[in-house]
Scaffold this active site. Sequence first.
Site, mmCIF file in Angstrom:
data_model
loop_
_atom_site.group_PDB
_atom_site.id
_atom_site.type_symbol
_atom_site.label_atom_id
_atom_site.label_comp_id
_atom_site.label_asym_id
_atom_site.label_seq_id
_atom_site.Cartn_x
_atom_site.Cartn_y
_atom_site.Cartn_z
ATOM 1 C CB THR A 12 -25.829 51.642 -20.003
ATOM 2 O OG1 THR A 12 -25.277 52.062 -21.245
ATOM 3 C CG2 THR A 12 -25.740 50.140 -19.919
ATOM 4 C CG ASP A 57 -27.113 56.886 -25.770
ATOM 5 O OD1 ASP A 57 -27.017 55.673 -26.021
ATOM 6 O OD2 ASP A 57 -26.117 57.627 -25.615
ATOM 7 C CB SER A 58 -25.433 60.395 -21.582
ATOM 8 O OG SER A 58 -24.215 59.800 -21.928
ATOM 9 C CB THR A 89 -20.765 55.927 -18.785
ATOM 10 O OG1 THR A 89 -20.878 55.209 -20.018
ATOM 11 C CG2 THR A 89 -21.259 55.078 -17.639
ATOM 12 C CG ASP A 90 -21.388 57.197 -24.169
ATOM 13 O OD1 ASP A 90 -20.521 56.432 -23.704
ATOM 14 O OD2 ASP A 90 -22.189 56.855 -25.061
ATOM 15 C CB THR A 160 -11.827 62.291 -17.930
ATOM 16 O OG1 THR A 160 -11.959 62.300 -19.331
ATOM 17 C CG2 THR A 160 -10.640 61.438 -17.544
HETATM 18 N N1 ASP Z 1 -24.461 55.276 -24.525
HETATM 19 C C1 ASP Z 1 -24.704 55.137 -23.104
HETATM 20 C C2 ASP Z 1 -24.995 56.527 -22.560
HETATM 21 O O1 ASP Z 1 -24.102 57.296 -22.341
HETATM 22 C C3 ASP Z 1 -23.514 54.535 -22.445
HETATM 23 C C4 ASP Z 1 -23.645 54.308 -20.952
HETATM 24 O O2 ASP Z 1 -24.558 54.701 -20.294
HETATM 25 O O3 ASP Z 1 -22.727 53.638 -20.414
HETATM 26 O O4 ASP Z 1 -26.148 56.852 -22.358
#
Ligand code: ASP
Length: 340
Positions: A12, A57-58, A89-90, A160
Amino acid sequence: MSEILILHTGGTIGMTKTANGYQPDGNYFRGAIHHMDSLKAPGMPKWDFMEMDPLLDSSRMTVREWNRIGGIIAENYDNYDGFVILHGTDTMAYTASALSFMLKGLGKPVILTGSQIPLCETRSDGRDNLITSMIIAGAGKPREVCIYFGGMLLRGNRATKYSADGMQAFQSPNYPPLATAGISIIYNESAFLRRRSEHFEFKPLADDVPIGVIKVFPGLRFDLFDSIITDKLNGVVIETFGSGNIPDDQGVLLPMLERAEKNRTVVAVCSQCPQATVDMGTYEAGGGLKRAGAVCGRDMTTEAAVAKLYYLFSVYDDIESIKFNMERDIRGELTQGEEI
Ligand code: ASP
């Protein structure tokens, strides 16, 4: 003056809005961080910037990308005092766990961070997450893989993802924060990982290790997993209730575990309670797991257990060493207790 490497992998923090939703935007992000005056302010470390291709995107990260990130850190290890990895973050806790195992004898900070709101938006949390991660990486104190997010520095393989909306997206329910960043950054040095080897080594993961995760729930039909628990499966993490309890009134679970044992599949037991330590001897309902040869994940997160299985299957050929090390603390990922 210390020097750090920033590696942008996606997530993100560097996304912009498209007709199909947020997507990584390398051009935007590259331009934005090179124009942020605060990244060149006095007191900031010197930095270089690299990005992965493609930015992801992770949720799309795989073992292959973990190996590429680890490889970039290893190739640049001698040239920098610390590393900041910008990541979605995912799956950040999975990548952080995997890196903690792959980067053996790490003697420099590797800080993963990202944001809940893209940097291009006014209320983005990415600015502070990036700046503080850079300061922490430059200061060189924790010599381990960490996640910095929302004012807290956490051990990567203890973290986590806890919130999809809040600015404090991560928790480390079974281990104290390594630092908190308020007006000052207060380090909790007694919680830092003790370096166990003076020799840094990068150990990439094999990308053909089939791993599974099963979360138990009331009424779970273990017989439905018959086609999954075969000799093709190397390891499975079972997320049990509480301290290691599992429903077994159908008489299917134990034969299934025995078959796993015969197939040389490692069954690791973790808890679905974020704050918990598995002890398969506490209740009769968990005792069968132990008798069937399952290994105890103690207070490991599922993220750490999955990454550790990948790692141990990449470095050992024999199942006994894998089972032995699953129960041992090798990178600070679990609290070693009494023999249980
Ligand atoms: N979908 C995004 C990711 O993990 C979510 C994020 O970065 O907060 O790449």
